[in-house]
Design an enzyme around this catalytic site. Structure first.
Site, PDB file in Angstrom:
ATOM      1  CB  CYS A 125      -7.434  -0.958  -3.536  1.00 25.25           C
ATOM      2  SG  CYS A 125      -6.237  -1.477  -2.287  1.00 25.25           S
ATOM      3  CG  HIS A 238      -9.536  -3.496   0.807  1.00 25.73           C
ATOM      4  ND1 HIS A 238      -9.034  -4.760   1.018  1.00 25.73           N
ATOM      5  CD2 HIS A 238      -8.508  -2.778   0.266  1.00 25.73           C
ATOM      6  CE1 HIS A 238      -7.770  -4.805   0.616  1.00 25.73           C
ATOM      7  NE2 HIS A 238      -7.434  -3.617   0.149  1.00 25.73           N
TER       8      HIS A 238
END
Length: 328
Positions: A125, A238
């Site tokens: 990710c 994130h």
């Protein structure tokens, strides 16, 4: 299309189900698999309940297997799942560095997916969120050196990580002892510069994933990349602060113009209006937010920018479904 999801009851598995439905992916038959402790549960898809089955240790008679069951499981079983013609799109780290397995972000290297031999790897990710923003700049101005610091949500550690943040924050606020099981230290009101295992070079494996995977996806084996990965007390999305040196002349205005046209990117860059990428605004979005684009003051011909992206969507489930869409 016949579709199977392995790890269907985990954080990414649940997002896979939502993304398939939201994008109207042509699912004629859906089968859901998980560990024995989740077998028998029912999950709704397109208004109908589907019963979760135990993950098989043999072929899965389907067209696409969206796998998010962990590296050791995928390493052992993915070749078996695909042995009768299914294509496995694997979200773990098991196959990312295998030279025979394509590592794919559809906005960057879609043709790689079509060269598969039964397994396609979904990147980490952290890599994906950076790469979606970096790739159009690399194409336009040719990036030579990249230094990135990450601000990674607890969702990166799965549902258990998110729950630990909620539980331990509640313990702190109510005056109870604060502990930790998922993370190396208490995560509530803290940041932890340690994600995954430390390597011999002093970097963690999470940091090296950004190096290895970006090079492979970009087909730039010599690109100089350095990363510091930090866990922060947020639930989803994130964020990453990047400094990038370029070979060709670049300005913030030129970079902004390139990013405005880039697929998978939303430019959020109005500092005077307090608009810039943040986990709160990036959560739930399919696109990655990019902003704070500015000339770097320490290096010639370099830019700084900040990016936020939903770790469970573009960082995992959405990217996997987009790969499956390429196979259509």
């Amino acid at each position: 299309m016949r579709v199977a999801i392995v790890g269907a009851t985990g954080a990414v598995g649940k997002e896979l189900i939502k993304v398939l439905e939201a994008r109207d992916f042509p699912v004629d038959e859906l089968r859901l698999f998980a560990s024995p402790r989740s077998a028998g549960k029912t999950v709704n898809f397109q208004g109908r309940p589907h019963t979760v089955e135990v993950t098989p240790e043999g072929p899965i008679p389907t067209d696409v297997v969206l796998a998010s069951a962990g590296g050791s499981v995928s390493k052992k079983l993915a070749p078996l799942w695909s042995s009768e013609g299914a294509v496995v799109i694997d979200n773990s780290s098991a196959w990312r560095y295998d030279p025979e397995v394509p590592l794919v972000i559809p906005e960057i290297n879609p043709d790689a997916a079509r060269a598969h031999k039964g397994i396609i790897a979904n990147p980490n990710c952290t890599t994906t969120i950076l790469a979606v923003a970096l790739w159009p700049l690399h194409k336009a101005f040719r990036a030579t050196n990249v230094a990135v610091s990450t601000y990674q949500a607890t969702s990166g550690a799965g549902a258990e990580g998110m729950q630990e943040l909620l539980d331990e924050t509640r313990n702190y606020l109510e005056g109870r002892p604060v502990g930790h099981k998922v993370f190396q230290h208490p995560i509530a009101f803290n940041v932890i510069p340690h994600i995954d295992a430390f390597q011999d070079n002093g970097y963690t494996r999470e940091e090296m994933k950004v190096v290895w995977e970006t090079r492979k996806i970009f087909d730039e084996p010599e690109m100089k990349i350095s990363c510091t990965a930090v866990r922060i007390p947020t639930l989803r999305a994130h964020s990453e602060a990047a400094t990038v040196l370029f070979e060709r002349p670049v300005t913030p205005e030129a970079a902004r113009a390139v990013l405005e046209e880039a697929p998978g990117v939303e430019v959020v860059d109005e500092p005077a209006e307090n608009r810039y990428p943040m986990p709160l605004s990036a959560t739930g979005k399919w696109d990655v937010e990019v902003g704070r684009i500015r000339q770097n003051l320490a290096f010639d011909n370099a830019l700084d920018f900040f990016v936020s992206g939903d770790q469970l969507l573009k960082g995992a489930a959405l990217n996997a479904v987009q790969i499956a869409e390429l196979l259509l």
